[in-house]
Design a protein around this motif. Sequence first.
Motif, PDB file in Angstrom:
ATOM      1  N   ASN A 199       0.813  -1.409   0.314  1.00 51.51           N
ATOM      2  CA  ASN A 199      -0.058  -0.026  -0.115  1.00 51.51           C
ATOM      3  C   ASN A 199       0.764   1.442  -0.044  1.00 51.51           C
ATOM      4  OD1 ASN A 199      -3.180  -1.327  -0.051  1.00 51.51           O
ATOM      5  ND2 ASN A 199      -2.123  -1.470   2.283  1.00 51.51           N
ATOM      6  N   ALA A 200       0.381   2.060  -0.430  1.00 56.39           N
ATOM      7  CA  ALA A 200       1.048   3.538  -1.172  1.00 56.39           C
ATOM      8  C   ALA A 200       1.353   4.143  -0.059  1.00 56.39           C
ATOM      9  CB  ALA A 200       0.933   4.146  -1.995  1.00 56.39           C
ATOM     10  N   THR A 201       2.359   4.916   0.565  1.00 55.98           N
ATOM     11  CA  THR A 201       2.883   5.754   1.989  1.00 55.98           C
ATOM     12  C   THR A 201       1.584   7.006   0.960  1.00 55.98           C
ATOM     13  OG1 THR A 201       4.806   6.098   1.492  1.00 55.98           O
ATOM     14  CG2 THR A 201       4.749   4.093   3.127  1.00 55.98           C
ATOM     15  N   SER A 202       1.473   8.036   2.252  1.00 59.21           N
ATOM     16  CA  SER A 202       1.420   8.975   2.017  1.00 59.21           C
ATOM     17  C   SER A 202       2.545  10.010   0.875  1.00 59.21           C
ATOM     18  CB  SER A 202       1.013  10.339   3.639  1.00 59.21           C
ATOM     19  OG  SER A 202       0.255   9.509   4.328  1.00 59.21           O
ATOM     20  N   SER A 211      -3.647   8.227  -4.363  1.00 60.82           N
ATOM     21  CA  SER A 211      -3.704   8.084  -2.383  1.00 60.82           C
ATOM     22  C   SER A 211      -3.096   7.095  -1.689  1.00 60.82           C
ATOM     23  CB  SER A 211      -5.514   8.419  -2.054  1.00 60.82           C
ATOM     24  OG  SER A 211      -6.121   6.867  -2.595  1.00 60.82           O
ATOM     25  N   ARG A 212      -3.259   7.657   0.046  1.00 60.23           N
ATOM     26  CA  ARG A 212      -2.165   7.199   1.317  1.00 60.23           C
ATOM     27  C   ARG A 212      -3.144   5.943   0.610  1.00 60.23           C
ATOM     28  NH1 ARG A 212      -3.085   5.612   5.856  1.00 60.23           N
ATOM     29  NH2 ARG A 212      -0.452   5.245   7.120  1.00 60.23           N
ATOM     30  N   ALA A 240      -0.566  -0.134  -9.352  1.00 61.92           N
ATOM     31  CA  ALA A 240      -1.319  -0.519 -10.064  1.00 61.92           C
ATOM     32  C   ALA A 240      -2.230  -0.109 -10.932  1.00 61.92           C
ATOM     33  CB  ALA A 240      -1.448  -1.844  -8.530  1.00 61.92           C
ATOM     34  N   SER A 241      -2.784   1.154 -10.687  1.00 59.45           N
ATOM     35  CA  SER A 241      -4.059   1.282 -10.959  1.00 59.45           C
ATOM     36  C   SER A 241      -3.750   1.617 -12.524  1.00 59.45           C
ATOM     37  CB  SER A 241      -4.420   2.573 -10.903  1.00 59.45           C
ATOM     38  OG  SER A 241      -3.836   4.016 -11.210  1.00 59.45           O
TER      39      SER A 241
END
Length: 251
Positions: A199-202, A211-212, A240-241
């Motif tokens: 998952n992406a960090t901020s 988004s985070r 990933a999008s």
Amino acid sequence: MDRLSSGGLVPDVSLDRTSPVPLYYQVATRLQQQIEDGSMPVGSRLENEVELADRLGVSRPTMRRAISYLVERGMLIRKRGVGTQVVHPKVRRPVELTSLYDDLLKSGQEPRTEIREIEIRPATDVVAEALGIAFGTEVTWIERLRYAGDEPLAIMHNAVPLDVLPLRREDLERSGLYDLLRSAGHVPRMANQIVGAKNATSAEGKILGESRGAPLLTMTRTAWDAGGKAVEYGSHLYRASRYSFELNLTS
């Protein structure tokens, strides 16, 4: 061979009903090709599933499955009150020994690179082990932001041994790392690659326009030349999008 020519948003779709390839997959791949080559531009709205199914001569469940397949791959999106629209196609990268720069050029997209950091520094334990060098040996460390056109696609970290290739900011801005390695006589011939997710960090989300907590694909790779010398270590993050790895499997 059935052939359909439309004056609408599906310019030309061919189906081979004698093929063992499922009809839904034939429809989906033809539409995917048209999205990728620009025949169906971003923002275009498809006819509804019933009309498309009737015009193609396929069942409604077949048409629905084809559209769902492209929705899952991020090429179409369903909007309530609007219908099904074409969105930015993902960059599909075959799992083979190529660079992202090479793959973007091959798919007709315009790669652009922003160099966020380039410096000579001691190799960390992870980098040293991957490259087969002593801990603390100096390498060129690079952080790049790779764009497809004007859209950020990947954050890329690479370490290159100093005795492989002297790297300059201006060279990396106008060319891919693998192009530079090939020009220096260190053609990557073999690699160990691991693909994962996080998952992406901020901070990562801000850089990539996500988004985070947004899903990111991860890839770490060590590549060797024909002489068995390690020429680069990479640790990359992809949206990933907008990005996927593609594998073709046979038995």
